[in-house]
Design a protein around this motif. Structure first.
Motif: not given
Length: 296
Positions: A83-96, A155-159, A167-175
Motif C-alpha cells: 500500500g502507501e509508500v509516500r516516497s514515490i509520487r506521480f503528480y499530474h495536471r490533467r486526466e491521466l 506529469g512528474v514522477l518524484v522519488i 512542495r507542488a503548486s496548487p495546479s497538481w494532483e498526485w498519486l
C-alpha cells in the motif's frame, strides 16, 4: 579461485542516505568479519558502480538486478511497501489518459519502469517520457510544469526524500504509486534489495546485513531523532514512515509482488534484452552464496 588480494580487501558496500534505507545501513559498521568499506550514492549511481565493479554489493533498485545474470540477492531483506509508500509520487495536471509530457526522476529505474507499466495497463494514454534530475523534477512541480530542459510537463514522477519534501503548486494532483500498485494487484511492491555482484561471497557477509537490519529496526527512534536534529525534519512523520509505511522483509508475498512486476515489464518489453526472464524457467531470484576464504 579469486586472487588472495581480492579476498583480503574489504567488501565495498554501496548504500543510500534516503530515510527509508537508514534502518538497513545505519548500523553496518566498517571492520569486523568480513570487513566492510561503506559509501552512499543515489540509486542510479549505485547501479552504475555495481556494474562497473567499483562496488561489490549495493542496495539497488530491483530492476537493476535483472540486468546481469551474475547478480545475486542477499536473502530476507528489501525496501518494500504494502500500500502507501509516500516516497514515490506521480503528480499530474490533467486526466491521466490525456497527459502529453511526463518527467521521470532519473534516480531510480524501478519507479520509472513501474510508471510505464501503469500507463500501459491501467491509466491509458501514451505521453512522451523524459528522464530528468531530481532538482528539475521538483522545480517543475513548483513552476506549474516549466523546466529548463524542454516542453512544459503535465506529469512528474518524484522519488525518495525529494518526494517526502515536495512542495507542488496548487495546479497538481498526485498519486502514491505504492497505493496504486497494491490496490491494483493486491501485492506488496519491492523497490530495492541488496545485490552482490557475482561469485562466492565471503563467509559471514549475509549475517552482517541481517544483524544491521535487526539493529536498525530496533533503533528507529534513534535514527529518526538523529536525522531530525541534522536536517530539521519532523520526527513524528519520520517515525510513522519507518514504523508503519516501509517494510524490510523479503518473504514469499514480497517475492510474488516482485515477480508480478517483472511479468508486466516483460509483457510490454520495457526491459527488453534482460538476461533474466520468467519465461526461461529458471528461478527469478538467485541468492547470494558464501564461500570460505582460500587457505593462507
Amino acid at each position: 579461485m579469486e586472487p588472495r588480494g581480492e579476498r583480503d580487501r574489504p567488501v565495498r558496500v554501496g548504500g543510500i542516505d534516503y530515510l527509508n534505507a537508514l534502518p538497513l545501513i545505519r548500523y553496518l559498521r566498517e571492520g569486523g568479519a568480513p570487513p566492510l568499506e561503506l559509501s552512499n550514492h543515489m540509486p542510479s549511481v549505485l547501479a552504475e558502480k555495481l556494474r562497473a565493479g567499483s562496488l561489490d554489493v549495493a542496495l539497488v533498485p530491483v530492476v537493476e538486478y535483472l540486468s546481469r545474470p551474475e547478480y545475486r540477492v542477499v536473502p530476507g531483506i528489501s525496501i518494500s511497501s504494502y500500500g502507501e509508500v509516500r516516497s514515490i509520487r506521480f503528480y499530474h495536471r490533467r486526466e491521466l489518459r490525456q497527459l502529453r509530457h511526463v518527467g521521470l526522476d532519473e534516480s531510480s529505474r524501478t519507479s520509472a519502469a513501474l510508471t510505464r507499466v501503469l500507463f500501459k495497463d491501467l491509466w491509458g494514454g501514451s505521453p512522451k517520457l523524459v528522464h530528468l534530475p531530481p532538482r528539475d523534477a521538483l522545480g517543475a512541480l513548483e513552476r506549474d510544469g516549466r523546466w529548463a530542459g524542454g516542453e512544459d510537463l503535465d506529469g512528474v514522477l518524484v522519488i525518495g526524500d525529494a518526494a517526502l519534501r515536495a512542495r507542488a503548486s496548487p495546479s497538481w494532483e498526485w498519486l502514491d504509486l505504492g497505493t496504486v500498485w497494491t490496490r491494483w494487484t493486491g501485492l506488496p511492491l519491492v523497490y530495492a534489495f541488496w545485490v552482490w555482484r557475482g561469485g562466492p561471497a565471503p563467509v559471514g557477509l549475509t549475517r552482517r546485513f541481517v544483524e544491521a537490519k535487526r539493529e536498525g529496526l530496533a533503533r528507529i527512534d534513534d535514527i529518526v531523532r538523529e536525522r531530525a536534529e541534522r536536517l530539521g525534519e519532523d520526527p513524528v512523520a519520520g517515525r510513522h514512515y519507518l514504523y508503519r509505511t516501509i517494510q524490510y522483509d523479503l518473504d514469499p508475498a514480497h517475492i510474488e509482488g516482485f515477480t508480478e512486476l517483472v511479468r508486466r515489464l516483460e509483457a510490454h518489453r520495457i526491459l527488453s534484452g534482460s538476461p533474466r526472464t520468467i519465461a526461461d524457467g529458471a528461478p527469478l531470484l538467485q541468492w547470494l552464496e558464501e564461500s570460505p576464504s582460500p587457505p593462507a
